[in-house]
Every structure is written in C-alpha cells, then in structure tokens.
Write an enzyme that holds these catalytic residues in place. Structure first.
Site, PDB file in Angstrom:
ATOM      1  CB  THR A  12      -0.949   0.021   1.216  1.00  0.00           C
ATOM      2  OG1 THR A  12      -0.193   0.188   2.416  1.00  0.00           O
ATOM      3  CG2 THR A  12      -1.777  -1.257   1.304  1.00  0.00           C
ATOM      4  N   GLY A  13       0.464   2.252  -0.724  1.00  0.00           N
ATOM      5  CA  GLY A  13       1.328   3.437  -0.861  1.00  0.00           C
ATOM      6  C   GLY A  13       2.601   3.086  -1.614  1.00  0.00           C
ATOM      7  CB  SER A  16       5.377   8.148  -3.553  1.00  0.00           C
ATOM      8  OG  SER A  16       6.223   9.153  -3.016  1.00  0.00           O
ATOM      9  N   GLY A  17       8.193   7.116  -2.664  1.00  0.00           N
ATOM     10  CA  GLY A  17       9.011   6.992  -1.458  1.00  0.00           C
ATOM     11  C   GLY A  17       9.400   5.568  -1.084  1.00  0.00           C
ATOM     12  CB  ILE A  18       9.404   3.908   2.262  1.00  0.00           C
ATOM     13  CG1 ILE A  18      10.288   4.951   2.958  1.00  0.00           C
ATOM     14  CG2 ILE A  18       9.657   2.513   2.828  1.00  0.00           C
ATOM     15  CD1 ILE A  18       9.918   5.221   4.420  1.00  0.00           C
ATOM     16  N   GLY A  19       7.596   2.985  -0.192  1.00  0.00           N
ATOM     17  CA  GLY A  19       6.798   1.933  -0.829  1.00  0.00           C
ATOM     18  C   GLY A  19       7.264   1.652  -2.249  1.00  0.00           C
ATOM     19  CB  SER A 135       7.071   6.870  12.465  1.00  0.00           C
ATOM     20  OG  SER A 135       7.812   8.076  12.595  1.00  0.00           O
ATOM     21  CE1 TYR A 148       3.267   9.779  10.059  1.00  0.00           C
ATOM     22  CE2 TYR A 148       5.027  10.137  11.660  1.00  0.00           C
ATOM     23  CZ  TYR A 148       4.574   9.584  10.477  1.00  0.00           C
ATOM     24  OH  TYR A 148       5.423   8.829   9.700  1.00  0.00           O
TER      25      TYR A 148
HETATM   26  N1  NAP Z   1       9.886   9.488   5.091  1.00  0.00           N
HETATM   27  C1  NAP Z   1      10.030   9.475   6.401  1.00  0.00           C
HETATM   28  O1  NAP Z   1      10.833  10.243   6.977  1.00  0.00           O
HETATM   29  C2  NAP Z   1       9.246   8.497   7.234  1.00  0.00           C
HETATM   30  C3  NAP Z   1       9.639   8.302   8.562  1.00  0.00           C
HETATM   31  C4  NAP Z   1       8.918   7.422   9.348  1.00  0.00           C
HETATM   32  C5  NAP Z   1       7.840   6.737   8.802  1.00  0.00           C
HETATM   33  N2  NAP Z   1       7.483   6.937   7.514  1.00  0.00           N
HETATM   34  C6  NAP Z   1       6.322   6.206   7.008  1.00  0.00           C
HETATM   35  O2  NAP Z   1       6.622   5.572   5.786  1.00  0.00           O
HETATM   36  C7  NAP Z   1       5.426   5.410   5.031  1.00  0.00           C
HETATM   37  C8  NAP Z   1       5.677   5.844   3.604  1.00  0.00           C
HETATM   38  O3  NAP Z   1       5.986   7.221   3.608  1.00  0.00           O
HETATM   39  P1  NAP Z   1       6.987   7.900   2.561  1.00  0.00           P
HETATM   40  O4  NAP Z   1       7.955   8.661   3.345  1.00  0.00           O
HETATM   41  O5  NAP Z   1       7.440   6.919   1.566  1.00  0.00           O
HETATM   42  O6  NAP Z   1       5.963   8.975   1.943  1.00  0.00           O
HETATM   43  P2  NAP Z   1       5.489   9.313   0.472  1.00  0.00           P
HETATM   44  O7  NAP Z   1       6.640   9.358  -0.466  1.00  0.00           O
HETATM   45  O8  NAP Z   1       4.628  10.501   0.637  1.00  0.00           O
HETATM   46  O9  NAP Z   1       4.593   8.057   0.057  1.00  0.00           O
HETATM   47  C9  NAP Z   1       3.366   7.805   0.655  1.00  0.00           C
HETATM   48  C10 NAP Z   1       2.620   6.813  -0.209  1.00  0.00           C
HETATM   49  O10 NAP Z   1       1.388   6.481   0.435  1.00  0.00           O
HETATM   50  C11 NAP Z   1       0.310   6.751  -0.465  1.00  0.00           C
HETATM   51  N3  NAP Z   1      -0.852   7.130   0.328  1.00  0.00           N
HETATM   52  C12 NAP Z   1      -0.990   8.165   1.183  1.00  0.00           C
HETATM   53  N4  NAP Z   1      -2.231   8.178   1.693  1.00  0.00           N
HETATM   54  C13 NAP Z   1      -2.877   7.105   1.158  1.00  0.00           C
HETATM   55  C14 NAP Z   1      -4.173   6.591   1.272  1.00  0.00           C
HETATM   56  N5  NAP Z   1      -5.107   7.182   2.036  1.00  0.00           N
HETATM   57  N6  NAP Z   1      -4.502   5.470   0.586  1.00  0.00           N
HETATM   58  C15 NAP Z   1      -3.602   4.867  -0.220  1.00  0.00           C
HETATM   59  N7  NAP Z   1      -2.349   5.318  -0.393  1.00  0.00           N
HETATM   60  C16 NAP Z   1      -1.998   6.436   0.286  1.00  0.00           C
HETATM   61  C17 NAP Z   1       0.825   7.862  -1.376  1.00  0.00           C
HETATM   62  O11 NAP Z   1       0.136   7.914  -2.615  1.00  0.00           O
HETATM   63  P3  NAP Z   1      -1.118   8.941  -2.833  1.00  0.00           P
HETATM   64  O12 NAP Z   1      -0.711  10.251  -2.217  1.00  0.00           O
HETATM   65  O13 NAP Z   1      -1.306   8.970  -4.305  1.00  0.00           O
HETATM   66  O14 NAP Z   1      -2.268   8.332  -2.134  1.00  0.00           O
HETATM   67  C18 NAP Z   1       2.250   7.364  -1.577  1.00  0.00           C
HETATM   68  O15 NAP Z   1       2.296   6.323  -2.530  1.00  0.00           O
HETATM   69  C19 NAP Z   1       4.341   6.203   5.772  1.00  0.00           C
HETATM   70  O16 NAP Z   1       3.541   5.317   6.532  1.00  0.00           O
HETATM   71  C20 NAP Z   1       5.139   7.097   6.691  1.00  0.00           C
HETATM   72  O17 NAP Z   1       4.416   7.472   7.828  1.00  0.00           O
HETATM   73  C21 NAP Z   1       8.155   7.796   6.707  1.00  0.00           C
END
Ligand code: NAP
Length: 255
Positions: A12-13, A16-19, A135, A148
C-alpha cells in the site's frame, strides 16, 4: 534466483518513497507486486517504471475499507493470491494542541491505523509475511505531531495482536520503524529550501544524515523473505540511531 521468486506482494502506498523503492527491490528479487495509492497518475508512472508484466496499480484509499478491499481483490484476481503485505501507506500532518481541525486528526488516524489494519488481509496465503510501517515519531515527543505519533504508536501495538492472530497460519508480522527518510513526505526533496529542512533533521540523527528509501526497502525485503523465517513480532529501527541514542546526535556532540 531472487529472494522472492514466485511470491506476490501487496504494497500500500507503493507509488512513492519507501513503498516505491520496496516495490522496485521486490520486483528485482522475483516478486509480482500490486501497489496502491490515491493518485492514479502517480500509480501509472510507478507501474510503468516497475514493468507491467510484474506489477499492477490499484487506485485505492487506505482510509476507505471498500476501496482497500478492492486492492486485495485485484491482487488475488491478477496474481492468484497474496504472500506478502507491506502496509506502508501513510500521511503526516501538523496537529498542534488547540489549533487542529478534528477532521485532519481523524483522517491521519483513519489512514495510518484503520488503513494498516485493513491491509493486513485475511486473504494472505499460509507462511506469508506482513510488514507494517511505523515511525520513530511514535516515541519522540515531537511537538505538533500528536495525531501522527498516536497513529504510529497504534501501529506497533496492533502488530503484536496481529502476530497472535496470524501465527496459527504460519504468517509472520513485523514492523519496520523508519527515522527521517528522504521521500516526498517531507515535500519536494529537489526544492532549494529542502536542504534547510534536511540540516534541521540531521541534528537529531547520530549518523548525521537522513535515510534513503532504498535503505528501508532492504530491511523490508529481509522481513518479507525467508532470511527472517523466525523473526516474528520484531520492531526494526532503520533510523541512523535517532530513536535509540539521542545523546549521540550532532545536536549534543562537541564537534
Ligand atoms: N519518510 C520518512 O521520513 C518516514 C519516517 C517514518 C515513517 N514513515 C512512514 O513511511 C510510510 C511511507 O511514507 P513515505 O515517506 O514513503 O511517503 P510518500 O513518499 O509521501 O509516500 C506515501 C505513499 O502512500 C500513499 N498514500 C498516502 N495516503 C494514502 C491513502 N489514504 N490510501 C492509499 N495510499 C496512500 C501515497 O500515494 P497517494 O498520495 O497517491 O495516495 C504514496 O504512494 C508512511 O507510513 C510514513 O508514515 C516515513
């Protein structure tokens, strides 16, 4: 032979990013992947990059149970079943006490908690692996991030319950706990003002840098593959030491 040959993963997700980095690594290791996200254009770009033979994208909102169920059904229809779930979709957001719209607070909880619960699907095949995305902010006490932090604390608590519920089917559940990682969740990482944000964040990381999404993906691969066959209920921090050793950060160091 790849570490995930013959496996099907729902991420899921994954657009972008980590996913997305995890989807790339999983495909390179032989898996077929189903990625979700809300924005169809971003999903298409991601699937084009991953290759249409080994990936599909399903526009789905993790906060909406019916929509999330659609992603699971599409995965089963396209690839026959699911072996791995990376419940990764999540949003951040500023929710200071006394200045927060309740609908934003609720939306963060709906996506980051209920969405993760929904993704840990009962359709998983025996011997599967579920990885949740937590996180460091669950425990950091960072001002302005109550929703969060609460949502990510809930993820790690929920993981323990899922361990108990899924172990009888040989399904493992673990949580990856990222620290600040360079992804679009922090805004445009290529923008000129990003370096200021990065400099601020680095002060709380003993390794004095942000993580790269590929570094998270490697840990998720470990948890998804047989390399971690007896790892169950673990929380693995991938944070440069920020969660464990705050006194070792540049903020405190005599450097
Ligand atoms: N980057 C960091 O520093 C960090 C640190 C700790 C934890 N995390 C966690 O890592 C995870 C991924 O984050 P990321 O940093 O890779 O962020 P990101 O690049 O913004 O990616 C987030 C992904 O989740 C999708 N998404 C968001 N809301 C959604 C929804 N309601 N339904 C389905 N898809 C959804 C987005 O696509 P759409 O916007 O198109 O829906 C996108 O594909 C998150 O759970 C975040 O809390 C990140």
């Amino acid at each position: 032979m790849g570490k995930l040959e013959g496996k099907v993963a729902l991420i899921t997700g994954g657009s972008s990013g980590i996913g997305f980095s995890t989807a790339q690594l999983f495909v390179a290791e032989g898996a077929k992947v189903v990625i979700t996200g809300r924005n169809p254009e971003n999903l298409k770009k991601a699937v084009d990059a991953l290759g249409t033979a080994r990936s599909i994208g399903v526009a789905s909102d993790a906060a909406d149970p019916a929509s999330a169920e659609k992603a699971v059904a599409a995965a089963v229809e396209a690839f026959g079943g699911i072996d791995i779930v990376f419940a990764n979709a999540g949003i951040s957001g500023s929710t200071p006490l006394g200045g927060t719209d309740p609908s934003l607070f609720k939306n963060i909880l709906d996506i980051n908690i209920a969405g993760v619960f929904q993704a840990a699907s009962p359709h998983l095949r025996e011997g599967g692996s579920v990885i949740l995305n937590g996180s460091v902010l669950a425990k950091a006490g960072s001002p302005g991030y109550a929703a969060y932090a609460a949502s990510k604390g809930a993820v790690t608590s929920m993981a323990r319950v899922l361990v108990s519920e899924l172990a009888p089917r040989g399904i493992r559940v673990n949580t990856v706990v990222p620290g600040a990682t360079k992804t679009p969740i922090w805004g445009d990482t290529a923008a000129s003002d990003f370096s200021q944000k990065e400099a601020y964040l680095k002060r709380s990381i003993p390794l004095n840098r942000m993580g790269e999404p590929e570094e998270l993906a490697q840990t998720v691969l470990f948890l998804a593959s047989n390399d971690s066959s007896f790892v169950n209920g673990a929380e693995i921090s991938v944070d440069g030491g920020s969660g464990s050793s705050p006194m070792g950060t540049p903020l405190h160091a005599q450097r």
